[in-house]
Design an enzyme around this catalytic site. Sequence first.
Site, PDB file in Angstrom:
ATOM      1  N   GLY A 187      -9.208  -3.751  -0.820  1.00  0.00           N
ATOM      2  CA  GLY A 187      -8.250  -4.769  -1.234  1.00  0.00           C
ATOM      3  C   GLY A 187      -6.945  -4.235  -1.781  1.00  0.00           C
ATOM      4  N   SER A 188      -5.908  -5.041  -1.749  1.00  0.00           N
ATOM      5  CA  SER A 188      -4.600  -4.726  -2.277  1.00  0.00           C
ATOM      6  C   SER A 188      -3.648  -5.842  -1.879  1.00  0.00           C
ATOM      7  CB  SER A 188      -4.100  -3.368  -1.779  1.00  0.00           C
ATOM      8  OG  SER A 188      -2.944  -3.008  -2.500  1.00  0.00           O
TER       9      SER A 188
END
Length: 218
Positions: A187-188
């Site tokens: 994720g990001s």
Amino acid sequence: MTLHKEGTATILITLVSTALVYMILRYFLPEQNLIHAAWLVVSAVLLLIVLQFFRKPKRLIERNEKYILAPADGKVVVIEDTVEDEYFKGPRKQISIFMSPVNVHINFNPISGLVKYFRYHPGKYLVAWHPKSSTENERSTIVVEHKNGVEILFRQVAGALARRLVWYVEEGKPVTQGNEFGFIKFGSRIDVYLPLETKVLCQIDDKTVGGKTVIAEF
């Protein structure tokens, strides 16, 4: 639903490490069946978490030359006029999508066109919603020119958990809307920079589906 190729090494490491710990527990604590059972439960939970990180859902992509598709699953956290300093060096409209650890982590081409520019930048690992994450974190910058001559920029930005960006594009090569262009582990966020006159079709806090949700149109 299948598993993405980027998860192969991580899944194997998880399986081997949890099995190794289990064997050590069995060897040094042979009578502690409760501990053995507890570790098996923990191992199963860890494996399920890793598997969901690397899931690859089947999606029917509806391509449309007028539309700019969401490059990732997640939530729209930024819609604003800003200055893009790396490539355009001028004002652009920015749309940012935050990918949480529970989202699908595959990245999708928002438009079809020719890759005019690509750069990878090592950097920090600030939390993805930090104002400086787009310019100081590990990131990759991709610019694609649509057949109408309009260029858009999209940027993978690593966060505090995401410490590996993967991309499948090459400068000078064509890309197809809705196809995978990369992967961000755990994720990001992805920033998209559009011409100021672009019509935005999403709002803050909207949930997006990569390769499906229309976020803007030419």
